[in-house]
Design a protein around this motif. Structure first.
Motif, PDB file in Angstrom:
ATOM      1  N   LYS A  63       0.858  -1.177   0.000  1.00  0.00           N
ATOM      2  CA  LYS A  63       0.000   0.000   0.000  1.00  0.00           C
ATOM      3  C   LYS A  63       0.896   1.230   0.000  1.00  0.00           C
ATOM      4  O   LYS A  63       1.856   1.307   0.786  1.00  0.00           O
ATOM      5  N   ILE A 123     -10.525  -6.235   0.565  1.00  0.00           N
ATOM      6  CA  ILE A 123     -10.623  -5.361   1.731  1.00  0.00           C
ATOM      7  C   ILE A 123     -12.095  -5.238   2.071  1.00  0.00           C
ATOM      8  O   ILE A 123     -12.910  -4.805   1.246  1.00  0.00           O
ATOM      9  N   THR A 158     -14.514  -1.095   4.127  1.00  0.00           N
ATOM     10  CA  THR A 158     -13.521  -0.074   3.792  1.00  0.00           C
ATOM     11  C   THR A 158     -13.739   1.221   4.576  1.00  0.00           C
ATOM     12  O   THR A 158     -14.874   1.602   4.909  1.00  0.00           O
ATOM     13  N   ASP A 192      -8.231   3.767   4.029  1.00  0.00           N
ATOM     14  CA  ASP A 192      -7.793   2.739   3.074  1.00  0.00           C
ATOM     15  C   ASP A 192      -7.477   3.340   1.705  1.00  0.00           C
ATOM     16  O   ASP A 192      -6.909   2.660   0.849  1.00  0.00           O
ATOM     17  N   TYR A 207      -2.523   0.641  -4.382  1.00  0.00           N
ATOM     18  CA  TYR A 207      -2.156  -0.711  -3.986  1.00  0.00           C
ATOM     19  C   TYR A 207      -1.427  -1.396  -5.136  1.00  0.00           C
ATOM     20  O   TYR A 207      -1.854  -1.324  -6.293  1.00  0.00           O
TER      21      TYR A 207
END
Lengths: 111, 111
Positions: free
Chosen positions: A37, A77, A80, A84, A88
């Motif tokens: 990330k 994920i 969320t 976040d 990615y």
């Protein structure tokens, strides 16, 4: 050499929804698949990884699945949150310890 | 906590100059890597090293060289900088087959 394709390039979800990012790889010798990330202006940070002897791995709201036969792996994920939001990257390692990265997915979580 | 330090966050150089990007890690990792990051292309491997004085070409080594005289330091060298080498450069290190840890990156502009 290894080639990793990542989709989608951008993903927008509502807070609380799930997000899924998918990657495919070309080299059947790949045996390690990390996900990183990267927040704006910051370094990539490992969030989860999986090795080829495992089909699924979970860490709280984050999970990764691996299908060796189809040569694809996915990041999931759940629930969320705005934090976040980031880019990615998936990656694959054929055993040489160096990574081949996908092109990245920009995830935007709308409050 | 692993610390990977890149000597400069921002660097501006001129076409034809010889450019040195330095990376130091403090965890006695034997593996070190140089990537460049460009929008839409993800991270691409330039060179990596398994040990002192050892180097391996990555996926895009053309126009670059590296030096690893000490275990903790891995230098990326642009022999004669060109405008197409304007990019974000990321250094990483790892221990054996463990996950890679990244530095903050150097944003290099070649004018």
């Amino acid at each position: 050499g290894e080639n990793v394709e990542q989709h989608p390039s951008t993903l927008s979800v509502q807070e609380g929804d799930s997000a899924v990012i998918k990657c495919t790889y070309s080299d059947s010798a790949s045996n390690y698949f990390p996900w990183y990330k990267q927040e704006l202006g910051k370094r990539p940070q490992l969030i989860i990884d999986i090795r080829s002897n495992v089909g699924e791995k979970k860490d709280q709201r984050i999970a990764v699945t691996l299908n060796k036969t189809a040569k694809h792996f996915s990041l999931h994920i759940t629930e969320t949150q705005p934090e976040d939001s980031a880019v990615y990257f998936c990656a694959a390692d054929t055993g040489r310890r160096a990574l081949t990265f996908g092109s990245g997915t920009r995830l935007q979580v709308q409050p | 906590d692993v610390k990977v330090t890149q000597s400069s966050r921002y660097l501006v150089k001129r076409t034809g100059e010889k450019v040195f990007l330095e990376c130091v890690q403090d965890m006695d990792h034997e593996n070190m890597f140089w990537y460049r990051q460009d929008p839409g292309l993800g991270l691409r491997l330039i060179y990596f090293s398994y040990d002192v004085k050892m180097k391996e070409k990555g996926d895009i080594p053309e126009g670059y060289s590296v030096s690893r005289e000490k275990k903790e330091r891995f230098s990326l060298i642009l022999e004669s900088a060109s405008t197409n080498q304007t990019s974000m450069y990321l250094c990483a290190s790892s221990f054996q087959s463990q996950p890679q840890h990244f530095g903050d990156g150097t944003r290099l502009s070649i004018l």
